[in-house]
Design a protein around this motif. Structure first.
Motif, mmCIF file in Angstrom:
data_model
loop_
_atom_site.group_PDB
_atom_site.id
_atom_site.type_symbol
_atom_site.label_atom_id
_atom_site.label_comp_id
_atom_site.label_asym_id
_atom_site.label_seq_id
_atom_site.Cartn_x
_atom_site.Cartn_y
_atom_site.Cartn_z
ATOM 1 N N SER A 111 -78.946 49.560 0.397
ATOM 2 C CA SER A 111 -80.325 50.014 0.287
ATOM 3 C C SER A 111 -80.979 49.346 -0.913
ATOM 4 N N PHE A 112 -81.908 48.418 -0.659
ATOM 5 C CA PHE A 112 -82.511 47.669 -1.750
ATOM 6 C C PHE A 112 -84.044 47.639 -1.681
ATOM 7 N N SER B 288 -74.517 44.924 0.029
ATOM 8 C CA SER B 288 -73.578 44.197 -0.822
ATOM 9 C C SER B 288 -72.243 44.919 -0.859
ATOM 10 N N VAL C 24 -77.209 41.538 -7.211
ATOM 11 C CA VAL C 24 -77.214 42.944 -6.817
ATOM 12 C C VAL C 24 -77.710 43.821 -7.969
ATOM 13 N N THR C 25 -77.235 43.543 -9.176
ATOM 14 C CA THR C 25 -77.676 44.312 -10.346
ATOM 15 C C THR C 25 -79.178 44.170 -10.550
ATOM 16 N N ALA D 61 -81.529 43.337 -8.374
ATOM 17 C CA ALA D 61 -82.317 43.984 -7.324
ATOM 18 C C ALA D 61 -82.453 45.470 -7.584
ATOM 19 N N ARG D 62 -81.406 46.084 -8.141
ATOM 20 C CA ARG D 62 -81.449 47.516 -8.459
ATOM 21 C C ARG D 62 -82.418 47.824 -9.593
ATOM 22 N N LEU D 63 -82.639 46.865 -10.474
ATOM 23 C CA LEU D 63 -83.471 47.103 -11.652
ATOM 24 C C LEU D 63 -84.965 46.941 -11.388
ATOM 25 N N SER E 279 -72.953 48.862 -0.970
ATOM 26 C CA SER E 279 -74.325 49.339 -1.073
ATOM 27 C C SER E 279 -75.166 48.675 0.001
ATOM 28 N N ASN F 198 -88.663 47.353 -10.385
ATOM 29 C CA ASN F 198 -89.642 48.349 -9.952
ATOM 30 C C ASN F 198 -90.271 47.863 -8.654
ATOM 31 N N ARG F 199 -90.732 48.793 -7.844
ATOM 32 C CA ARG F 199 -91.330 48.411 -6.562
ATOM 33 C C ARG F 199 -92.508 47.462 -6.801
#
Length: 337
Positions: free
Chosen positions: A5-6, A182, A126-127, A129-131, A3, A133-134
């Motif tokens: 894109s974060f 990642s 990584v998990t 960062a995906r969760l 992946s 909100n902006r």
């Protein structure tokens, strides 16, 4: 899983915690039936920390979390989630993360544990960062108390492990900074290389499992070394190619602190010749999921991380699993200590 894109999420603060009691090779060698010289020659480890009776994984995690929050200038009440990477939780349930959430006052935060053993911190990073909100904030903690699950008479494992915790606050950073990519992979075919056989639903605790010492950590050291040598170099290669970054552009390498001798052996295979490898295993031992954030915090507190520096994080361990991540350090969001 590759992946890259974060959405400009990165480290806003970092912190760690080590128990006060340092345990020397002399003490460990006497219990394990080996010599101090043998431990150093095989592992590069000279001491480690053990949590005292009454101090559990959540206690270490809370201390590291508070240090990271202080470094970031963030209140726990602002966190969206708390994730604890650990394979030595306080209890089978509730999750250790919920105990941490309660004690630090992160009342708005979701909380959960993640178990990828020594790869756990990278998986959790990584998990998490995906969760986010902006514009949101989250807390990632790696914490383990392996002194409670090792057999002190087993020199294959007892000489390696120590206790500790490390944490980072994740949040928005400048465009082009933060978590750039990642690579996470599982290798279940090798799951028997590292294990604690008893205490789960497959082999519940009983008088027999205790008498047979089946609740202790077990590891095939030679098999693990072969696994790391085989799987880590291609994982780092996939990570950097996916991010469009050359090996010579990486300033720092922060690996899981498994074994100092093994790290020296595998490093030439990675091609990160210009990168500074941050190693704390000689003083801390192998602290499992805590080892990467502990080393990252040590590097930050020593002033080694410059604005814009690229950092490869590399975890590997039970499952088997490998997790790598590339960070670009935002010095304006994680100021010099």
């Amino acid at each position: 899983m590759l992946s890259a894109s974060f959405a400009d999420v990165g480290v806003r603060g970092v912190g760690s915690y080590l128990p006060a009691d340092a345990v020397s090779n002399r003490v460990v060698a006497a219990r394990a039936g080996c010599t101090e010289e043998w431990i150093v020659r095989k592992t590069g480890i000279r001491s480690r920390r053990y949590a005292p009776p009454g101090e559990a994984t959540s206690d270490l995690a809370v201390a590291a979390a508070r240090n990271a929050l202080d470094a970031a200038g963030v209140r726990a009440a602002a966190l969206e989630w708390v994730v604890v990477a650990t394979s030595t939780p306080d209890h089978p349930q509730p999750p250790t993360a919920n105990l941490v959430q309660h004690r630090i006052g992160a009342r708005r935060a979701a909380a959960f544990d993640l178990n990828a053993v020594c790869s756990g911190f990278v998986y959790a990073l990584v998990t998490g960062a995906r969760l986010l909100n902006r514009g949101g904030l989250g807390l990632v903690i790696g914490a383990d108390v392996y002194s409670r699950i090792i057999d002190p008479a087993d020199r294959r494992t007892a000489v390696l492990f120590g206790d500790g915790a490390g944490a980072v606050v994740l949040g928005p950073v400048r465009p082009g900074y933060g978590l750039l990519g990642s690579d996470l992979t599982g290798h279940g075919d090798d799951h028997e290389l590292i294990r604690v056989p008893a205490g789960g639903s497959r082999l519940p605790a009983s008088e027999k499992t205790v008498a047979d010492r089946r609740h202790h950590f077990e590891m095939d050291g030679r098999g693990v070394r072969e696994f790391v040598t085989r799987e880590l170099p291609p994982a780092v290669d996939r990570l950097l190619r996916g991010c469009g970054v050359g090996r010579g552009d990486v300033e720092h390498f922060v690996p899981h602190q498994a074994n100092g001798v093994m790290l020296d052996e595998v490093r030439p295979l990675l091609g990160l010749d210009r990168a500074r490898m941050h190693v704390t295993v000689a003083e801390h031992g192998n602290t499992s999921a805590a080892s990467i954030p502990l080393a990252l915090d040590t590097a930050w507190r020593r002033g080694a991380l410059g604005d814009g520096d690229r950092i490869v994080l590399a975890g590997f361990g039970g499952g088997m699993s490998v997790g790598t991540a590339l960070l670009r350090w935002d010095g304006s969001s994680a100021p010099t200590p």
